[in-house]
Design a protein around this motif. Structure first.
Motif, PDB file in Angstrom:
ATOM      1  N   UNK A 111       0.830  -1.218   0.000  1.00  0.00           N
ATOM      2  CA  UNK A 111       0.000   0.000   0.000  1.00  0.00           C
ATOM      3  C   UNK A 111       0.862   1.266   0.000  1.00  0.00           C
ATOM      4  N   UNK A 112       2.017   1.193   0.707  1.00  0.00           N
ATOM      5  CA  UNK A 112       2.892   2.368   0.755  1.00  0.00           C
ATOM      6  C   UNK A 112       3.608   2.570  -0.568  1.00  0.00           C
ATOM      7  N   UNK A 113       4.118   1.463  -1.156  1.00  0.00           N
ATOM      8  CA  UNK A 113       4.951   1.664  -2.342  1.00  0.00           C
ATOM      9  C   UNK A 113       4.120   1.894  -3.598  1.00  0.00           C
ATOM     10  N   UNK A 114       2.822   1.593  -3.544  1.00  0.00           N
ATOM     11  CA  UNK A 114       1.984   1.784  -4.737  1.00  0.00           C
ATOM     12  C   UNK A 114       1.026   2.969  -4.586  1.00  0.00           C
ATOM     13  N   UNK A 115       1.313   3.858  -3.644  1.00  0.00           N
ATOM     14  CA  UNK A 115       0.327   4.910  -3.361  1.00  0.00           C
ATOM     15  C   UNK A 115       0.355   6.024  -4.405  1.00  0.00           C
ATOM     16  N   UNK A 116       1.514   6.276  -5.016  1.00  0.00           N
ATOM     17  CA  UNK A 116       1.714   7.443  -5.883  1.00  0.00           C
ATOM     18  C   UNK A 116       1.303   8.701  -5.119  1.00  0.00           C
ATOM     19  N   UNK A 117       0.170   9.321  -5.496  1.00  0.00           N
ATOM     20  CA  UNK A 117      -0.248  10.564  -4.815  1.00  0.00           C
ATOM     21  C   UNK A 117      -1.761  10.487  -4.562  1.00  0.00           C
ATOM     22  N   UNK A 118      -2.289  11.325  -3.657  1.00  0.00           N
ATOM     23  CA  UNK A 118      -3.750  11.329  -3.452  1.00  0.00           C
ATOM     24  C   UNK A 118      -4.497  11.635  -4.754  1.00  0.00           C
ATOM     25  N   UNK A 119      -3.941  12.542  -5.572  1.00  0.00           N
ATOM     26  CA  UNK A 119      -4.583  12.883  -6.851  1.00  0.00           C
ATOM     27  C   UNK A 119      -4.648  11.675  -7.776  1.00  0.00           C
ATOM     28  N   UNK A 120      -3.583  10.872  -7.769  1.00  0.00           N
ATOM     29  CA  UNK A 120      -3.558   9.663  -8.600  1.00  0.00           C
ATOM     30  C   UNK A 120      -4.633   8.683  -8.131  1.00  0.00           C
ATOM     31  N   UNK A 121      -4.733   8.502  -6.822  1.00  0.00           N
ATOM     32  CA  UNK A 121      -5.712   7.539  -6.291  1.00  0.00           C
ATOM     33  C   UNK A 121      -7.142   7.961  -6.639  1.00  0.00           C
ATOM     34  N   UNK A 122      -7.358   9.272  -6.594  1.00  0.00           N
ATOM     35  CA  UNK A 122      -8.692   9.784  -6.935  1.00  0.00           C
ATOM     36  C   UNK A 122      -8.988   9.540  -8.410  1.00  0.00           C
ATOM     37  N   UNK A 123      -7.979   9.790  -9.259  1.00  0.00           N
ATOM     38  CA  UNK A 123      -8.149   9.552 -10.703  1.00  0.00           C
ATOM     39  C   UNK A 123      -8.493   8.082 -10.955  1.00  0.00           C
ATOM     40  N   UNK A 124      -7.721   7.187 -10.330  1.00  0.00           N
ATOM     41  CA  UNK A 124      -7.927   5.745 -10.548  1.00  0.00           C
ATOM     42  C   UNK A 124      -9.316   5.329 -10.045  1.00  0.00           C
ATOM     43  N   UNK A 125      -9.648   5.768  -8.849  1.00  0.00           N
ATOM     44  CA  UNK A 125     -10.953   5.433  -8.261  1.00  0.00           C
ATOM     45  C   UNK A 125     -12.089   5.895  -9.179  1.00  0.00           C
ATOM     46  N   UNK A 126     -11.993   7.137  -9.646  1.00  0.00           N
ATOM     47  CA  UNK A 126     -13.075   7.684 -10.470  1.00  0.00           C
ATOM     48  C   UNK A 126     -13.152   6.995 -11.834  1.00  0.00           C
ATOM     49  N   UNK A 127     -11.991   6.653 -12.397  1.00  0.00           N
ATOM     50  CA  UNK A 127     -11.983   5.965 -13.707  1.00  0.00           C
ATOM     51  C   UNK A 127     -12.696   4.614 -13.566  1.00  0.00           C
ATOM     52  N   UNK A 128     -12.441   3.917 -12.466  1.00  0.00           N
ATOM     53  CA  UNK A 128     -13.076   2.607 -12.249  1.00  0.00           C
ATOM     54  C   UNK A 128     -14.576   2.772 -12.027  1.00  0.00           C
ATOM     55  N   UNK A 129     -14.922   3.731 -11.166  1.00  0.00           N
ATOM     56  CA  UNK A 129     -16.353   3.928 -10.855  1.00  0.00           C
ATOM     57  C   UNK A 129     -17.144   4.281 -12.105  1.00  0.00           C
ATOM     58  N   UNK A 130     -16.566   5.142 -12.927  1.00  0.00           N
ATOM     59  CA  UNK A 130     -17.257   5.572 -14.140  1.00  0.00           C
ATOM     60  C   UNK A 130     -17.443   4.390 -15.105  1.00  0.00           C
ATOM     61  N   UNK A 131     -16.383   3.615 -15.282  1.00  0.00           N
ATOM     62  CA  UNK A 131     -16.465   2.511 -16.254  1.00  0.00           C
ATOM     63  C   UNK A 131     -17.344   1.367 -15.733  1.00  0.00           C
ATOM     64  N   UNK A 132     -17.326   1.137 -14.420  1.00  0.00           N
ATOM     65  CA  UNK A 132     -18.134   0.032 -13.864  1.00  0.00           C
ATOM     66  C   UNK A 132     -19.588   0.434 -13.636  1.00  0.00           C
TER      67      UNK A 132
END
Ligand SMILES: C[S@@+](CC[C@H](N)C(=O)[O-])C[C@H]1O[C@@H](n2cnc3c(N)ncnc32)[C@H](O)[C@@H]1O
Length: 243
Positions: free
Chosen positions: A13-34
């Motif tokens: 979880x620590x090494x794959x966190x990138x940034x809060x902005x990245x996590x938000x982008x990824x989360x939203x991309x998944x939510x939108x597509x699913x």
């Protein structure tokens, strides 16, 4: 069989966190597509430590606990610490044999690890509810991360073209659509170099410590007099519907 992720589970979880902005982008991309709805039963196969399983389920306000299906016991053990997840320690092929029904299935950064994909597609087709959707989140073969040359080649070699998976899914009876999403950001060099040293992606596993250090020097030289590296995340989102 030993899985690369067994070795990095505690730090994943620590090494794959990138940034809060990245996590938000990824989360939203998944939510939108699913198109995740509060009533949906979600299954995240290859869900790792369950961090994204949890993130998207919270954002969607899921009423049912999502399943996090993960074959690496150490990764599954981290996921199981979150009581909001139903964790099964098994791989995609084992899960595809289950007598179970659900609405949405996520495969995030996992598809290239699956050995017998047609068997998984057949199983998922049976398990998904009639209006169900599967989402594969993956990347193009030419990665735009600040990798050293040999790592880029390793990724290219290990990654198939998305059309191969899309064709397999069509053959299994799904209606398939391929979507794309891009997010660009700057990451501090020490953070990025630490990710490389921790072999945050399985493509980095075969490189020795000396290879990694030489690779880091190569990347560092590409961005002189800068404290950051540019990261371009390009997602390929393969949406597969039953109807
Ligand atoms: C890059 S990680 C992604 C984890 C999680 N989806 C995420 O995005 O945080 C890939 C995960 O796939 C799992 N995996 C490997 N082979 C698998 C298989 N045959 N079936 C399901 N998951 C698998 C690994 O153990 C690892 O946790």
């Amino acid at each position: 069989m030993k899985n690369h992720f067994d070795d990095i589970a505690e730090d994943y979880n620590d090494i794959w966190a990138f940034t809060p902005g990245y996590q938000e982008f990824m989360r939203n991309a998944i939510l939108e597509a699913l198109v995740l709805q509060p009533n949906d039963q979600l299954v995240d196969v290859g869900g790792g430590t369950g961090s994204y399983t949890y993130l998207i389920s919270q954002q969607a306000g899921l009423l049912n606990k999502p399943y996090c299906v993960e074959p690496s016991a150490p990764m599954a053990a981290v996921a199981a610490q979150n009581r909001q997840l139903k964790v099964c320690c098994e791989d995609a092929n084992q899960f595809a044999l289950r007598d179970i029904r659900y609405d949405k299935l996520l495969l995030k950064e996992v598809v290239h690890h699956i050995k017998d994909r047609p068997a998984v597609w057949q199983g998922v087709f049976k398990q998904l509810n009639d209006v169900g959707r599967m989402l594969i989140v993956t990347r193009p073969r030419k990665l735009n991360f600040p990798f050293f040359d040999a790592a880029k080649q390793a990724f290219y070699h290990n990654q198939a073209d998305a059309n191969i998976w899309a064709d397999e899914l069509s053959l299994a009876g799904f209606n398939v659509d391929i979507q794309y999403a891009t997010y660009e950001f700057e990451l501090d060099k020490p953070v990025w170099f630490n990710m490389l040293r921790n072999r945050f992606m399985s493509d980095l596993a075969p490189f020795s410590d000396a290879d990694i250090e030489a690779g880091i020097l190569q990347v560092d030289r590409q961005y002189p007099k800068r404290s950051t590296v540019p990261v371009v995340e390009q997602l390929v989102l393969i949406v597969a519907d039953k109807k």
